[in-house]
Design a protein around this motif. Structure first.
Motif, PDB file in Angstrom:
ATOM      1  N   TRP A 159       0.853  -1.182   0.000  1.00 46.53           N
ATOM      2  CA  TRP A 159       0.000   0.000   0.000  1.00 46.53           C
ATOM      3  C   TRP A 159       0.891   1.235   0.000  1.00 46.53           C
ATOM      4  O   TRP A 159       1.834   1.332   0.787  1.00 46.53           O
ATOM      5  N   PHE A 160       0.559   2.153  -0.868  1.00 48.38           N
ATOM      6  CA  PHE A 160       1.194   3.463  -0.921  1.00 48.38           C
ATOM      7  C   PHE A 160       0.105   4.509  -0.729  1.00 48.38           C
ATOM      8  O   PHE A 160      -1.090   4.224  -0.884  1.00 48.38           O
ATOM      9  N   ARG A 161       0.522   5.705  -0.463  1.00 50.57           N
ATOM     10  CA  ARG A 161      -0.432   6.796  -0.442  1.00 50.57           C
ATOM     11  C   ARG A 161       0.238   8.064  -0.938  1.00 50.57           C
ATOM     12  O   ARG A 161       1.452   8.207  -0.871  1.00 50.57           O
TER      13      ARG A 161
ATOM     14  N   ALA B 282      -0.229  -1.805  -4.886  1.00 49.06           N
ATOM     15  CA  ALA B 282       0.785  -2.049  -5.902  1.00 49.06           C
ATOM     16  C   ALA B 282       1.276  -3.482  -5.794  1.00 49.06           C
ATOM     17  O   ALA B 282       1.220  -4.088  -4.716  1.00 49.06           O
ATOM     18  N   ALA B 283       1.772  -4.014  -6.907  1.00 46.09           N
ATOM     19  CA  ALA B 283       2.209  -5.402  -6.930  1.00 46.09           C
ATOM     20  C   ALA B 283       3.524  -5.540  -7.670  1.00 46.09           C
ATOM     21  O   ALA B 283       3.774  -4.843  -8.663  1.00 46.09           O
TER      22      ALA B 283
ATOM     23  N   LEU C 116      10.215   1.118  -2.049  1.00 44.07           N
ATOM     24  CA  LEU C 116      10.493   1.937  -3.230  1.00 44.07           C
ATOM     25  C   LEU C 116       9.443   1.687  -4.307  1.00 44.07           C
ATOM     26  O   LEU C 116       9.254   0.571  -4.755  1.00 44.07           O
ATOM     27  N   ALA C 117       8.795   2.750  -4.747  1.00 48.26           N
ATOM     28  CA  ALA C 117       7.734   2.631  -5.742  1.00 48.26           C
ATOM     29  C   ALA C 117       8.239   2.024  -7.049  1.00 48.26           C
ATOM     30  O   ALA C 117       7.501   1.304  -7.727  1.00 48.26           O
ATOM     31  N   ARG C 118       9.475   2.290  -7.402  1.00 51.01           N
ATOM     32  CA  ARG C 118       9.984   1.814  -8.696  1.00 51.01           C
ATOM     33  C   ARG C 118      10.077   0.301  -8.751  1.00 51.01           C
ATOM     34  O   ARG C 118      10.201  -0.282  -9.832  1.00 51.01           O
TER      35      ARG C 118
END
Length: 126
Positions: free
Chosen positions: A36-38, A97-98, A109-111
């Protein structure tokens, strides 16, 4: 590929609770590390929780510990985020995200994540 759709967002008063869901379709759900991101207005997207493919291992940023719980149900192809004791500063758009395989990267890290949902808005009023 996996497709992700979040739900469960809404408006709540400070101190309240919400449970977000992220439904997945496409590839085998249990092969993916999930997170989970926000993102709040005018701020960068930030990670705050992740869960391993089996659900046996979880990671949290310090600000999420004790209030947020990430979980998954591989039989239902669904990721969850239980949010308690919500604060106005939790107001943001929440994304699931997966990434296939382990939660490497490192996990926050989102990347490292290839697949994203469209987001669900959470608004906490004081």
């Amino acid at each position: 590929q996996v497709q992700l759709v979040e739900s469960g967002g809404g408006s709540v008063q400070a101190g309240g609770s919400l449970r977000l869901s992220c439904a997945a379709s496409g590839d085998t759900f249990s092969r993916y590390c999930l997170a989970w991101f926000r993102q709040a207005p005018e701020k960068e997207r930030e990670a705050f929780a992740a869960i391993s493919t089996t659900g046996l291992t979880t990671w949290y940023v310090d600000s999420a510990k004790g209030r947020f719980t990430i979980s998954r149900d591989n039989a239902k192809n669904t990721l969850y985020l239980q949010m308690n004791s919500l604060k106005p500063e939790d107001t943001a758009t929440y994304y699931c995200a997966a990434q296939k395989g382990g939660c490497g990267g490192p996990w926050f890290l989102a990347r490292g994540y290839n697949y994203w949902g469209q987001g669900t808005q959470v608004t906490v009023s004081s």
